[in-house]
Scaffold this motif. Structure first.
Motif, PDB file in Angstrom:
ATOM      1  N   PRO A 260     -18.669 -10.154   0.393  1.00 51.52           N
ATOM      2  CA  PRO A 260     -17.342  -9.518  -0.025  1.00 51.52           C
ATOM      3  C   PRO A 260     -17.201  -8.156   0.101  1.00 51.52           C
ATOM      4  O   PRO A 260     -18.121  -7.417  -0.270  1.00 51.52           O
ATOM      5  CB  PRO A 260     -17.344 -10.073  -1.578  1.00 51.52           C
ATOM      6  CG  PRO A 260     -18.717 -10.054  -1.908  1.00 51.52           C
ATOM      7  CD  PRO A 260     -19.588 -10.533  -0.837  1.00 51.52           C
ATOM      8  N   ALA A 261     -16.008  -7.548   0.313  1.00 53.39           N
ATOM      9  CA  ALA A 261     -15.803  -6.131   0.410  1.00 53.39           C
ATOM     10  C   ALA A 261     -14.997  -5.720  -0.516  1.00 53.39           C
ATOM     11  O   ALA A 261     -14.475  -6.494  -1.320  1.00 53.39           O
ATOM     12  CB  ALA A 261     -15.012  -5.940   1.889  1.00 53.39           C
ATOM     13  N   VAL A 262     -14.841  -4.333  -0.793  1.00 52.69           N
ATOM     14  CA  VAL A 262     -14.056  -3.702  -1.777  1.00 52.69           C
ATOM     15  C   VAL A 262     -13.129  -2.594  -1.481  1.00 52.69           C
ATOM     16  O   VAL A 262     -13.725  -1.762  -0.706  1.00 52.69           O
ATOM     17  CB  VAL A 262     -15.214  -3.126  -3.176  1.00 52.69           C
ATOM     18  CG1 VAL A 262     -14.122  -2.439  -3.935  1.00 52.69           C
ATOM     19  CG2 VAL A 262     -15.943  -4.291  -3.630  1.00 52.69           C
ATOM     20  N   ILE A 263     -12.205  -2.610  -1.741  1.00 54.89           N
ATOM     21  CA  ILE A 263     -11.207  -1.503  -1.644  1.00 54.89           C
ATOM     22  C   ILE A 263     -10.595  -0.842  -2.930  1.00 54.89           C
ATOM     23  O   ILE A 263     -10.282  -1.577  -3.970  1.00 54.89           O
ATOM     24  CB  ILE A 263      -9.955  -2.020  -0.704  1.00 54.89           C
ATOM     25  CG1 ILE A 263     -10.398  -2.457   0.539  1.00 54.89           C
ATOM     26  CG2 ILE A 263      -8.803  -0.665  -0.642  1.00 54.89           C
ATOM     27  CD1 ILE A 263      -9.033  -2.996   1.353  1.00 54.89           C
ATOM     28  N   VAL A 264     -10.991   0.348  -3.132  1.00 55.43           N
ATOM     29  CA  VAL A 264     -10.405   1.107  -4.383  1.00 55.43           C
ATOM     30  C   VAL A 264      -9.193   1.782  -4.189  1.00 55.43           C
ATOM     31  O   VAL A 264      -9.353   2.726  -3.386  1.00 55.43           O
ATOM     32  CB  VAL A 264     -11.540   1.889  -5.050  1.00 55.43           C
ATOM     33  CG1 VAL A 264     -11.180   2.708  -6.213  1.00 55.43           C
ATOM     34  CG2 VAL A 264     -12.734   1.044  -5.325  1.00 55.43           C
ATOM     35  N   MET A 265      -8.040   1.504  -4.720  1.00 57.45           N
ATOM     36  CA  MET A 265      -6.927   2.345  -4.530  1.00 57.45           C
ATOM     37  C   MET A 265      -6.541   3.269  -5.680  1.00 57.45           C
ATOM     38  O   MET A 265      -6.459   2.587  -6.848  1.00 57.45           O
ATOM     39  CB  MET A 265      -5.775   1.408  -4.142  1.00 57.45           C
ATOM     40  CG  MET A 265      -4.242   1.994  -3.952  1.00 57.45           C
ATOM     41  SD  MET A 265      -3.234   0.509  -3.412  1.00 57.45           S
ATOM     42  CE  MET A 265      -1.517   1.653  -3.635  1.00 57.45           C
ATOM     43  N   LEU A 266      -6.380   4.574  -5.739  1.00 49.06           N
ATOM     44  CA  LEU A 266      -6.276   5.543  -6.716  1.00 49.06           C
ATOM     45  C   LEU A 266      -4.940   5.986  -6.970  1.00 49.06           C
ATOM     46  O   LEU A 266      -4.749   7.018  -7.655  1.00 49.06           O
ATOM     47  CB  LEU A 266      -7.320   6.621  -6.494  1.00 49.06           C
ATOM     48  CG  LEU A 266      -8.936   5.986  -6.598  1.00 49.06           C
ATOM     49  CD1 LEU A 266      -9.772   7.061  -6.334  1.00 49.06           C
ATOM     50  CD2 LEU A 266      -9.132   5.572  -7.852  1.00 49.06           C
ATOM     51  N   THR A 267      -4.130   5.216  -6.172  1.00 43.26           N
ATOM     52  CA  THR A 267      -2.724   5.877  -6.413  1.00 43.26           C
ATOM     53  C   THR A 267      -1.767   4.677  -6.550  1.00 43.26           C
ATOM     54  O   THR A 267      -2.104   3.622  -5.836  1.00 43.26           O
ATOM     55  CB  THR A 267      -2.354   6.656  -5.214  1.00 43.26           C
ATOM     56  OG1 THR A 267      -1.093   7.294  -5.281  1.00 43.26           O
ATOM     57  CG2 THR A 267      -2.482   5.957  -3.746  1.00 43.26           C
ATOM     58  N   GLU A 268      -0.624   4.788  -6.915  1.00 42.38           N
ATOM     59  CA  GLU A 268       0.450   3.924  -6.823  1.00 42.38           C
ATOM     60  C   GLU A 268       0.972   3.954  -5.572  1.00 42.38           C
ATOM     61  O   GLU A 268       0.981   5.007  -4.907  1.00 42.38           O
ATOM     62  CB  GLU A 268       1.434   4.280  -8.088  1.00 42.38           C
ATOM     63  CG  GLU A 268       0.770   3.826  -9.272  1.00 42.38           C
ATOM     64  CD  GLU A 268       0.961   2.348  -9.706  1.00 42.38           C
ATOM     65  OE1 GLU A 268       1.116   1.662  -8.806  1.00 42.38           O
ATOM     66  OE2 GLU A 268       0.833   1.787 -10.925  1.00 42.38           O
ATOM     67  N   THR A 269       1.919   2.892  -4.966  1.00 37.92           N
ATOM     68  CA  THR A 269       2.602   3.008  -3.832  1.00 37.92           C
ATOM     69  C   THR A 269       3.509   4.143  -3.771  1.00 37.92           C
ATOM     70  O   THR A 269       3.860   4.811  -2.659  1.00 37.92           O
ATOM     71  CB  THR A 269       2.999   1.770  -3.418  1.00 37.92           C
ATOM     72  OG1 THR A 269       4.061   1.393  -4.433  1.00 37.92           O
ATOM     73  CG2 THR A 269       2.019   0.746  -3.253  1.00 37.92           C
ATOM     74  N   HIS A 270       4.344   4.405  -4.781  1.00 35.02           N
ATOM     75  CA  HIS A 270       5.174   5.525  -5.204  1.00 35.02           C
ATOM     76  C   HIS A 270       5.015   6.358  -6.207  1.00 35.02           C
ATOM     77  O   HIS A 270       4.708   5.770  -7.575  1.00 35.02           O
ATOM     78  CB  HIS A 270       6.592   4.915  -5.012  1.00 35.02           C
ATOM     79  CG  HIS A 270       6.985   4.279  -3.782  1.00 35.02           C
ATOM     80  ND1 HIS A 270       6.665   3.166  -3.424  1.00 35.02           N
ATOM     81  CD2 HIS A 270       7.735   4.924  -2.892  1.00 35.02           C
ATOM     82  CE1 HIS A 270       6.940   2.935  -2.048  1.00 35.02           C
ATOM     83  NE2 HIS A 270       8.024   4.059  -1.781  1.00 35.02           N
ATOM     84  N   GLU A 271       5.047   7.438  -6.372  1.00 36.15           N
ATOM     85  CA  GLU A 271       4.838   8.270  -7.382  1.00 36.15           C
ATOM     86  C   GLU A 271       5.969   9.648  -7.273  1.00 36.15           C
ATOM     87  O   GLU A 271       6.076  10.177  -6.262  1.00 36.15           O
ATOM     88  CB  GLU A 271       3.414   8.830  -7.455  1.00 36.15           C
ATOM     89  CG  GLU A 271       2.646   7.965  -7.805  1.00 36.15           C
ATOM     90  CD  GLU A 271       0.960   8.512  -7.543  1.00 36.15           C
ATOM     91  OE1 GLU A 271       0.641   9.781  -7.556  1.00 36.15           O
ATOM     92  OE2 GLU A 271       0.038   7.906  -7.840  1.00 36.15           O
ATOM     93  N   GLY A 272       6.709   9.859  -8.411  1.00 35.19           N
ATOM     94  CA  GLY A 272       7.879  10.735  -8.527  1.00 35.19           C
ATOM     95  C   GLY A 272       8.900  10.411  -7.720  1.00 35.19           C
ATOM     96  O   GLY A 272       9.491  11.364  -6.995  1.00 35.19           O
ATOM     97  N   GLY A 273       9.126   8.963  -7.172  1.00 28.80           N
ATOM     98  CA  GLY A 273      10.025   8.737  -6.041  1.00 28.80           C
ATOM     99  C   GLY A 273       9.634   9.041  -4.752  1.00 28.80           C
ATOM    100  O   GLY A 273      10.663   9.020  -3.859  1.00 28.80           O
ATOM    101  N   VAL A 274       8.533   9.506  -4.617  1.00 27.13           N
ATOM    102  CA  VAL A 274       7.862   9.685  -2.871  1.00 27.13           C
ATOM    103  C   VAL A 274       6.838   8.626  -2.858  1.00 27.13           C
ATOM    104  O   VAL A 274       6.040   8.444  -3.585  1.00 27.13           O
ATOM    105  CB  VAL A 274       7.323  11.051  -3.376  1.00 27.13           C
ATOM    106  CG1 VAL A 274       6.707  11.328  -1.595  1.00 27.13           C
ATOM    107  CG2 VAL A 274       8.578  12.326  -3.487  1.00 27.13           C
ATOM    108  N   GLU A 275       6.751   8.163  -1.398  1.00 26.52           N
ATOM    109  CA  GLU A 275       5.797   7.201  -1.023  1.00 26.52           C
ATOM    110  C   GLU A 275       4.756   8.033  -0.971  1.00 26.52           C
ATOM    111  O   GLU A 275       4.492   8.893  -0.385  1.00 26.52           O
ATOM    112  CB  GLU A 275       6.013   6.521   0.345  1.00 26.52           C
ATOM    113  CG  GLU A 275       5.104   5.414   0.645  1.00 26.52           C
ATOM    114  CD  GLU A 275       5.218   4.893   2.021  1.00 26.52           C
ATOM    115  OE1 GLU A 275       6.317   3.889   2.129  1.00 26.52           O
ATOM    116  OE2 GLU A 275       4.602   5.366   2.918  1.00 26.52           O
ATOM    117  N   LYS A 276       3.577   7.461  -1.611  1.00 27.08           N
ATOM    118  CA  LYS A 276       2.346   7.853  -1.509  1.00 27.08           C
ATOM    119  C   LYS A 276       1.329   7.213  -0.690  1.00 27.08           C
ATOM    120  O   LYS A 276       0.207   7.484  -0.165  1.00 27.08           O
ATOM    121  CB  LYS A 276       1.536   8.104  -2.905  1.00 27.08           C
ATOM    122  CG  LYS A 276       2.093   9.038  -3.660  1.00 27.08           C
ATOM    123  CD  LYS A 276       2.008  10.500  -3.241  1.00 27.08           C
ATOM    124  CE  LYS A 276       2.532  11.439  -4.139  1.00 27.08           C
ATOM    125  NZ  LYS A 276       2.168  12.691  -3.780  1.00 27.08           N
TER     126      LYS A 276
END
Length: 483
Positions: A260-276
């Motif tokens: 098994p592999a792991v991906i850690v995502m430290l941001t939401e897809t959108h923050e402050g109305g901007v795509e991150k």
């Protein structure tokens, strides 16, 4: 006696011209600057060329004292410093003020005389003989003042600027810090000034003549204290994918990782109305996506990704998704996608959220196949929040193992080597592998503060157990610098 010459005079605020030059490279404070500037509406003429990726700037907002909300949990550790009505001054350019750590007359801080001194031989795993225990001392780099830490961060920025200037003047593709070029590469970058070093990047396994570029860098960190006794930490730091590069992520996962592999995502897809970060993974249970339907690279690569389960941890701070990846001709692969939701775009994790942050680290290690299997860590640009996560996890191991307390501070004739700052060395090593890792000054201060608190907690101590001269004491009765 004329006492007028001893009167304190107010220092004039530093002019912008006197401030140290900022790196015009990537990111802003803690991925803050990672907010790409909003582009003007595209022209209606079809023949207009595509807009290049936005550049990142580094805004330096100040947090007013009147905005201090709820008190952070570390406030308890600073109460003993309310001995004076004077307040420590914070540098004008900081986005939030961290209290200067206690400074003593020597290189190490000491425990209060009325407390029982922990002995090095009492620590788990310490190899000190029981007949000759030694008093426990705090590592010197955890006892630096705010200004000393700030100075080290500026040194890191100058070293990075030197590397980039050398890369611009050295056209050789074999140069260690050579840059990547090409119009197709720019189209795949989320930010126009954040790319991996050309000679330290992940390459997609595509047919010859096709662009193998993905904005991702392999990261290998050796233990700064005991490299022979501990395995290296391995990661892949990448940018938050765009719509046109989302399938490249799954291709990289299949090619580079074990199950098994792991991906850690430290941001939401959108923050402050901007795509991150483009939503590159299925969110709902049983949601299934097809990868490679348009055969972008002409090699017939196909994959199916399906969300099998969704779990919440740490009171909803972490969303853990189990994703099954099926590729014809290969065994099915399990990928754990860990989304952390408590890291704000313009800051570092709140001190009240540290337990969930540590839980994220623990889950990412437990669900990974082996220590040799790299974990993918990403935020928006893949340098600020990602670099802070990697550096902190890597250095906490040195405290947890007790190796940090086994070093002999006077064993080497060179005092600079005796008091090596392993935080500085680790961040510098990260930046040699990917530009601007731990990009913002608040993130760099965050490393020192959290590691200091972690060291104190490991040894059952609190801030009030540490001595400091009266001139350096802080009074923080109505101001919490971590809000």
């Amino acid at each position: 006696m004329d006492l007028s010459r001893f009167r304190r005079t107010k220092k004039a605020p530093a002019s912008p011209a006197s401030s140290p030059p900022a790196i015009v490279l990537p990111d802003s404070p803690s991925d803050k600057s990672m907010s790409p500037a909003k582009a003007d509406p595209p022209p209606t003429r079809r023949e207009s060329p595509p807009t290049p990726p936005p550049l990142l700037t580094i805004p330096m907002p100040m947090t007013p004292r009147s905005d201090s909300g709820s008190k952070s949990p570390f406030r308890r550790g600073f109460h003993p410093f309310r001995q004076t009505q004077k307040r420590a001054r914070s540098p004008a350019q900081a986005t939030f003020s961290l209290p200067a750590t206690p400074v003593t007359g020597g290189p190490m801080s000491i425990v209060d005389s009325d407390k029982s001194l922990p002995m090095a031989g009492d620590q788990p795993g310490d190899n000190t003989t029981q007949g000759n225990p030694k008093p426990l001392t705090m590592p010197a780099f955890l006892n630096l003042s705010y200004q000393e830490i700030e100075s080290k961060f500026l040194d890191l920025n100058w070293a990075e600027r030197f590397r980039i200037n050398e890369a611009m003047s050295n056209p050789s593709p074999r140069y260690r810090f050579a840059r990547v070029f090409g119009p197709e590469i720019k189209n795949r970058d989320r930010y126009g000034n954040i790319q991996p070093w050309a000679n330290n990047r992940v390459k997609l396994q595509v047919p010859e003549g096709k662009t193998d570029y993905i904005n991702a860098s392999p990261i290998v960190l050796q233990s700064p204290i005991n490299p022979e006794g501990k395995p290296p930490h391995r990661y892949i730091a990448m940018q938050g994918p765009k719509a046109g590069t989302a399938e490249h992520v799954w291709r990289m996962v299949i090619e580079q990782l074990q199950s098994p592999a792991v991906i850690v995502m430290l941001t939401e897809t959108h923050e402050g109305g901007v795509e991150k970060c483009y939503p590159y993974f299925p969110r709902m249970v049983d949601e299934t996506w097809q990868v490679g339907e348009n055969d972008e690279f002409g090699d017939g690569f196909r994959a199916e990704i399906k969300c099998v389960s969704v779990e919440e941890h740490a009171n909803g701070a972490i969303e853990a998704r189990q994703i099954m990846v099926h590729v014809e001709g290969r065994e099915d692969m399990t990928v754990w996608h860990l989304l952390y939701r408590k890291w704000p775009d313009f800051g570092v994790p709140a001190l009240g959220d540290l337990e969930s942050f540590f839980e994220l680290m623990r889950l990412s290690r437990e669900k990974n196949a082996t220590e040799d299997n790299p974990r993918i860590i990403h935020c928006s640009a893949g340098v600020g929040r990602s670099g802070t996560f990697i550096a902190l996890e890597h250095l906490m191991r040195e405290i947890d193992s007790g190796d940090i307390d086994k070093r002999e501070p006077i064993a080497h004739p060179n005092p600079d080597i005796d008091n090596d700052d392993i935080i500085y060395k680790t961040v510098d090593a990260l930046r040699e592998q990917r530009k601007l890792m731990v990009q913002a000054e608040p993130q760099y201060h965050f490393l020192y503060h959290v590691l200091r608190q972690h060291w104190l907690e490991k040894h059952g101590l609190m801030e009030q157990d540490m001595q400091e001269p009266a001139a350096k004491r802080l009074e923080v009765d109505d101001y919490d610098p971590f809000i």
